[in-house]
Design an enzyme around this catalytic site. Structure first.
Site, PDB file in Angstrom:
ATOM      1  N   LYS A 114      53.091  31.047  36.113  1.00  0.00           N
ATOM      2  CA  LYS A 114      52.964  30.729  37.541  1.00  0.00           C
ATOM      3  C   LYS A 114      54.195  31.189  38.332  1.00  0.00           C
ATOM      4  O   LYS A 114      54.204  31.207  39.550  1.00  0.00           O
ATOM      5  CB  LYS A 114      52.746  29.229  37.728  1.00  0.00           C
ATOM      6  CG  LYS A 114      51.428  28.735  37.102  1.00  0.00           C
ATOM      7  CD  LYS A 114      51.242  27.243  37.317  1.00  0.00           C
ATOM      8  CE  LYS A 114      50.079  26.647  36.548  1.00  0.00           C
ATOM      9  NZ  LYS A 114      48.778  26.827  37.233  1.00  0.00           N
TER      10      LYS A 114
ATOM     11  N   LYS B  28      52.360  23.067  41.812  1.00  0.00           N
ATOM     12  CA  LYS B  28      51.450  23.270  40.675  1.00  0.00           C
ATOM     13  C   LYS B  28      52.246  22.961  39.421  1.00  0.00           C
ATOM     14  O   LYS B  28      53.464  22.823  39.482  1.00  0.00           O
ATOM     15  CB  LYS B  28      50.952  24.716  40.632  1.00  0.00           C
ATOM     16  CG  LYS B  28      52.080  25.733  40.804  1.00  0.00           C
ATOM     17  CD  LYS B  28      51.575  27.169  40.895  1.00  0.00           C
ATOM     18  CE  LYS B  28      51.083  27.593  42.257  1.00  0.00           C
ATOM     19  NZ  LYS B  28      49.657  27.740  42.356  1.00  0.00           N
ATOM     20  N   ARG B  29      51.561  22.868  38.258  1.00  0.00           N
ATOM     21  CA  ARG B  29      52.327  22.649  37.029  1.00  0.00           C
ATOM     22  C   ARG B  29      53.364  23.741  36.843  1.00  0.00           C
ATOM     23  O   ARG B  29      53.179  24.884  37.281  1.00  0.00           O
ATOM     24  CB  ARG B  29      51.368  22.617  35.831  1.00  0.00           C
ATOM     25  CG  ARG B  29      50.689  21.287  35.670  1.00  0.00           C
ATOM     26  CD  ARG B  29      51.683  20.147  35.477  1.00  0.00           C
ATOM     27  NE  ARG B  29      52.220  20.141  34.144  1.00  0.00           N
ATOM     28  CZ  ARG B  29      51.807  19.360  33.159  1.00  0.00           C
ATOM     29  NH1 ARG B  29      50.851  18.485  33.374  1.00  0.00           N
ATOM     30  NH2 ARG B  29      52.349  19.436  31.967  1.00  0.00           N
TER      31      ARG B  29
ATOM     32  N   LYS C 281      43.303  24.391  48.890  1.00  0.00           N
ATOM     33  CA  LYS C 281      43.672  23.219  49.691  1.00  0.00           C
ATOM     34  C   LYS C 281      44.652  23.615  50.800  1.00  0.00           C
ATOM     35  O   LYS C 281      44.518  23.187  51.952  1.00  0.00           O
ATOM     36  CB  LYS C 281      44.301  22.146  48.793  1.00  0.00           C
ATOM     37  CG  LYS C 281      43.335  21.630  47.738  1.00  0.00           C
ATOM     38  CD  LYS C 281      44.032  20.847  46.624  1.00  0.00           C
ATOM     39  CE  LYS C 281      43.089  20.699  45.438  1.00  0.00           C
ATOM     40  NZ  LYS C 281      43.755  20.270  44.200  1.00  0.00           N
TER      41      LYS C 281
ATOM     42  N   HIS D 242      38.545  27.595  31.319  1.00  0.00           N
ATOM     43  CA  HIS D 242      39.530  27.477  32.403  1.00  0.00           C
ATOM     44  C   HIS D 242      40.818  28.240  32.148  1.00  0.00           C
ATOM     45  O   HIS D 242      41.764  28.098  32.913  1.00  0.00           O
ATOM     46  CB  HIS D 242      39.908  26.014  32.632  1.00  0.00           C
ATOM     47  CG  HIS D 242      38.792  25.181  33.159  1.00  0.00           C
ATOM     48  ND1 HIS D 242      38.595  24.963  34.505  1.00  0.00           N
ATOM     49  CD2 HIS D 242      37.801  24.531  32.535  1.00  0.00           C
ATOM     50  CE1 HIS D 242      37.535  24.185  34.668  1.00  0.00           C
ATOM     51  NE2 HIS D 242      37.030  23.910  33.482  1.00  0.00           N
TER      52      HIS D 242
ATOM     53  N   THR E  59      43.443  26.082  42.492  1.00  0.00           N
ATOM     54  CA  THR E  59      42.677  25.300  43.465  1.00  0.00           C
ATOM     55  C   THR E  59      43.598  24.808  44.583  1.00  0.00           C
ATOM     56  O   THR E  59      43.146  24.565  45.698  1.00  0.00           O
ATOM     57  CB  THR E  59      41.973  24.095  42.801  1.00  0.00           C
ATOM     58  OG1 THR E  59      42.892  23.476  41.898  1.00  0.00           O
ATOM     59  CG2 THR E  59      40.740  24.531  42.050  1.00  0.00           C
TER      60      THR E  59
HETATM   61  C1  26W Z   1      45.027  22.040  24.789  1.00  0.00           C
HETATM   62  C2  26W Z   1      45.974  22.060  25.867  1.00  0.00           C
HETATM   63  C3  26W Z   1      45.342  22.447  27.140  1.00  0.00           C
HETATM   64  C4  26W Z   1      45.140  21.484  28.109  1.00  0.00           C
HETATM   65  C5  26W Z   1      44.581  21.828  29.320  1.00  0.00           C
HETATM   66  C6  26W Z   1      44.965  23.749  27.381  1.00  0.00           C
HETATM   67  C7  26W Z   1      44.402  24.093  28.571  1.00  0.00           C
HETATM   68  C8  26W Z   1      44.197  23.137  29.541  1.00  0.00           C
HETATM   69  C9  26W Z   1      43.568  23.474  30.875  1.00  0.00           C
HETATM   70  C10 26W Z   1      42.481  24.483  30.680  1.00  0.00           C
HETATM   71  C11 26W Z   1      44.601  23.914  31.865  1.00  0.00           C
HETATM   72  C12 26W Z   1      44.095  23.943  33.281  1.00  0.00           C
HETATM   73  O1  26W Z   1      44.157  22.963  33.984  1.00  0.00           O
HETATM   74  N1  26W Z   1      43.627  25.118  33.729  1.00  0.00           N
HETATM   75  C13 26W Z   1      43.423  25.331  35.154  1.00  0.00           C
HETATM   76  O2  26W Z   1      42.094  25.020  35.516  1.00  0.00           O
HETATM   77  C14 26W Z   1      41.910  25.101  36.923  1.00  0.00           C
HETATM   78  C15 26W Z   1      40.517  24.660  37.230  1.00  0.00           C
HETATM   79  O3  26W Z   1      39.596  25.608  36.818  1.00  0.00           O
HETATM   80  C16 26W Z   1      42.190  26.510  37.421  1.00  0.00           C
HETATM   81  O4  26W Z   1      42.102  26.517  38.814  1.00  0.00           O
HETATM   82  C17 26W Z   1      43.578  26.960  36.992  1.00  0.00           C
HETATM   83  O5  26W Z   1      43.770  28.319  37.336  1.00  0.00           O
HETATM   84  C18 26W Z   1      43.753  26.769  35.499  1.00  0.00           C
HETATM   85  O6  26W Z   1      45.087  27.054  35.112  1.00  0.00           O
END
Ligand code: 26W
Length: 815
Positions: free
Chosen positions: A552, A546-547, A658, A358, A654
């Site tokens: 971003k 979004k975060r 929406k 992701h 995503t």
């Molecule tokens: C270890 C810390 C950590 C925690 C969460 C690293 C990375 C993440 C996730 C991968 C972050 C995340 O939510 N990524 C998002 O995933 C969505 C679903 O596929 C995508 O639509 C977003 O672009 C992506 O940033």
């Protein structure tokens, strides 16, 4: 087979019954909370009836099942959604009306489970909805965090984090299954012992933590299928350590219990960088091991010890690398507990596991110190060493002598465990979440693996459930669509394309506009209730939700707003269209720059609000505590969707989908799923600006942010405003580091690494064009309608069908 829906009278009776039997009260004297509880119990009963109906179908049909392992499931509130999926929303609403109950008030009583950070967690929740609707046997597996993602308060424009004690009043939707409790072992030591000429491994001196499952039912739309989200809760072993206890060390015995139970205490609030925290690793192993133990037991119960068919009956999906330890854990169980040899166990794992990536941000790729693994998971560490040895031998055959290359691909290298390499090496499928993202995985992130196994790499663009993100959150638009094209789109979202001709129908466009206006009013009401902020429904609603993260580029949005402010001050007599800029974003508590950006946005908002002319035409709103329920209000009310990440950085996004479903027009870069939105909606109905991903890659060597400052007077002006006291007269240095980071770079890093200043002029120009187009009402509404009508491919039903046909190969249950 059709299932009986509850009638209005049955619902009314049941609610009154529950109130009497559970709370000893009547509708007239019940609190909103009691009404919520009673209503939820009624809905739950209706679901559980279907559950018993479809109960043994999977076992009877010997159907393959997928376990979707994810550290996060951001499910949002459940009550309303379940009514929608039971296709009984109308009856429920009517029953509430007839009982004189205010639905909005009752829905707001439900505590929102915040068991996720953002996109990845919300995607997992949408996927469960689609899996169930498509009648595919599935179980979501995660942690039952006692505290979800922090709640955000805004104090003087700063983010303040407050604990999210979402379970305080209990959770009606979960069903505990103590009988399925399993043990998880941490620490201790492992010895190799030889018994009857066979080598086995003896683990001793470990600490045991129990994993107790709580299941949350997920009901499919208009189907009798019910799947479950299994959430694991950590519990100290039932027996108190009698040794300590007898020695009178009562406190110590209790302390150890506490230590065991912290494992499922809290969700880590980082969604971008891994800090190698021991507790987080323990969380990962805790829920991965519990889920694998359950999957193995369930397999044996159904198919016996017929291991060779395991991959035909069980698929295990690893949602990002967080559950990657599930792979060596299955190896361990097959070898140590059931006596399989290495090759056989490895083959089963390879064919069972699949992995979704992701993110391509380097700092987000998980790497754990080897020492931590060795200490906390000694047997797993041994297995990783063996896996790594065998892997490197194979890599050597392909890339003889190329140590750097092999080190880059190894599971263990430079003292770290590389979780992404573990996943890519040991699963049969690796997928990206949009076309451009998969392309980057192939060309960059996992390029060398791609050379060896090109067919392993799959692209599946994300999707969102249109049941929550259109039907539930935008009932008026949903009815309007029914009126125009019938309700077939509700079950088959691709049919929403039938709406396209209506873009040319003036009467329809007007109704579409009326719905949007109504949604703006609804949002305005909620915003006023929650934050006391007034929202002008006649202003354009522009939203970025979004975060908060540098890539971003909320900062670029803020600078654009500052630029508009300057424009209005320079041309106060022009006929400006009022605009509202909405932000929704949480920042990781330790991410200083992100938190400062929140303060900056609010400072610009204050500046605008203080100015008598500017405040007539523009307003900045920072939504407090952006979460699923807030998104459900925001998406239907928004007209311009900001998707402005630095190209190549946002894996998919995503929220973009929406907003689009709800008729917002995208203003964005060629990044993530924006590229596919562009393909679906056509160039005239989306506003694209900025560098492409390739240009960004080339830009790292050549970009000089300072030149933007020197050559562009508007940029110079806003940059100076960051530090000249315009924003914060009492502390002009407040935003100095942002200024410095953009123009000079920090700690030897390049200036403006996310190309904010580089893309800003094109961003502003494109926005200006957009505003002009907005003034042509027919033209604009046409675009809005076409966005909704072109959003069919972004349903998670499509995404899940693709996962199934390309990766899992499950058969829908016959019910
Ligand atoms: C270890 C810390 C950590 C925690 C969460 C690293 C990375 C993440 C996730 C991968 C972050 C995340 O939510 N990524 C998002 O995933 C969505 C679903 O596929 C995508 O639509 C977003 O672009 C992506 O940033």
């Amino acid at each position: 087979m059709e299932f009986e829906r509850m009638t209005v009278n049955q619902i009314k009776d049941s609610i009154q019954n529950k109130l009497r039997t559970q709370f000893a009260c009547e509708t007239s004297d019940a609190t909103p909370e009691q009404i919520y509880q009673a209503l939820a119990l009624v809905v739950r009963d209706e679901i559980m009836q279907r559950r018993s109906f479809s109960r043994d179908a999977r076992k009877e049909q010997r159907a393959k099942k997928v376990y979707y392992l994810s550290a996060e499931f951001l499910v949002g509130r459940t009550l309303h959604n379940n009514m929608v999926n039971l296709v009984n929303e109308k009856n429920y609403m009517q029953a509430l009306d007839e009982l004189g109950i205010d639905r909005a008030v009752v829905f707001e009583e439900e505590p929102e489970p915040g068991l996720g950070n953002g996109g990845l967690g919300r995607l997992a929740a949408c996927f469960l909805d689609s899996l169930t609707t498509l009648k595919l046997p599935a179980m979501g597996c995660t942690i039952r965090y006692e505290y979800g993602l922090f709640r955000q308060k805004l104090v003087d424009g700063y983010q303040v984090e407050v604990p999210d004690n979402w379970l305080a009043a209990g959770n009606i939707w979960e069903i505990p299954h103590p009988e399925d409790t399993v043990e998880i072992h941490f620490g201790g030591k492992v010895e190799m012992v030889e018994v009857d000429g066979r080598i086995s491994f003896h683990h001793s001196g470990y600490t045991t933590v129990e994993a107790v499952p709580y299941d949350i039912p997920v009901v499919g739309y208009d189907s009798t299928k019910v799947n479950f989200l299994r959430t694991w809760s950590a519990k100290a072993v039932t027996q108190i350590d009698m040794l300590h206890f007898n020695r009178g060390e009562y406190a110590k015995a209790m302390e150890e219990r506490e230590l065991a139970e912290v494992i499922s205490k809290i969700l880590y609030p980082n969604d971008d960088s891994e800090q190698g925290k021991e507790l987080r690793l323990k969380q990962q192993y805790f829920f991965s091991s519990a889920s694998i133990q359950h999957a193995v037991k369930d397999f044996i119960d159904t198919y016996g010890y017929n291991w060779s068919i395991f991959p035909n009956k069980v698929a295990i999906h690893i949602n990002d690398t967080h559950p990657a330890v599930a792979i060596p854990e299955l190896m361990r169980i097959l070898m140590d507990e059931y006596g399989l040899g290495w090759e056989k166990a490895e083959d089963i794992c390879y064919r069972t596991f699949a992995y979704t990536n992701h993110t391509v941000l380097i700092e987000a790729l998980e790497k754990w110190p080897e020492s931590l693994f060795a200490q906390q998971l000694p047997r797993i560490y041994m297995i990783l060493q063996e896996m790594n040895k065998r892997l490197c031998q194979k890599l050597w055959d392909s890339f003889p002598g190329q140590w750097d290359r092999i080190g880059h691909m190894a599971i263990l290298a430079y003292g770290k465990v590389h979780m992404a390499n573990l996943c890519v090496a040991c699963t049969h499928s690796v997928n990206g979440v949009s076309a451009i993202h998969t392309d980057i995985l192939k060309k960059q992130t996992f390029h060398d693996y791609y050379l060896l196994q090109p067919r392993k790499f799959v692209s599946i663009t994300n999707g969102v459930t249109h049941r929550r993100w259109l039907m539930q959150c935008n009932p008026d638009l949903s009815s309007l669509i029914d009126e125009a094209i019938g309700d077939g789109w509700r079950k088959d979202m691709e049919r929403i394309a039938d709406l396209k001709p209506f873009a040319d129908d003036a009467a329809f466009r007007q109704k579409f506009a009326d719905v949007k206006y109504g949604n703006k009013l609804r949002m305005a009401g909620a915003l006023y209730r929650h934050q006391g902020i007034e929202l002008n429904p006649d202003s354009i609603i522009d939203a970025q939700a979004k975060r908060l993260h540098e890539y971003k580029r909320q900062l670029m949005n803020a600078l654009r707003i500052l630029n508009l402010y300057n424009d209005i001050l320079d041309n106060p007599d022009r006929d400006w269209r009022p605009q509202t800029f909405i932000f929704g974003a949480k920042a990781a508590p330790g991410y200083h720059r992100a938190k400062l950006t929140i303060k900056l946005i609010n400072a610009i908002g204050d500046l605008v609000a203080r100015h008598p002319v500017a405040s007539k035409y523009m307003k900045v709103v920072f939504l407090e505590n952006y979460c699923v329920s807030q998104a459900e209000l925001l998406m239907p009310a928004t007209e311009i969707s900001e998707q402005i990440s630095t190209a190549g950085k946002e894996a998919s996004g995503t929220g973009n989908m929406k907003f689009m479903m709800n008729g917002a027009v995208t203003l964005g870069t060629m990044d993530g799923a924006n590229c596919e939105i562009y393909d679906c909606v056509g160039k005239d109905n989306i506003y694209i600006f900025g560098l492409t991903a390739e240009e960004v890659d080339r830009g790292y060597a050549s970009y000089r942010a300072h030149e933007m400052y020197e050559t562009n007077p508007r940029i110079r002006r806003i940059m100076e405003q960051l530090i000249d006291g315009t924003l914060c007269p009492e502390n002009p240095r407040m935003f100095q580091e942002i200024y410095h980071g953009l123009l000079f770079g920090e700690g030897g890093n390049m200036a403006d690494p996310y190309f904010v200043l580089k893309d800003l002029p094109d961003y502003c120009a494109t926005y200006k064009q957009m505003l002009q187009d907005y003034e042509n009402r027919d033209l604009w509404l046409r675009k809005a309608v076409l966005n909704t009508a072109s959003s069919g491919m972004f349903t998670s039903d499509r995404a899940i069908s693709q996962y199934n046909s390309k990766i899992w190969h499950l058969k829908p249950l016959e019910l």
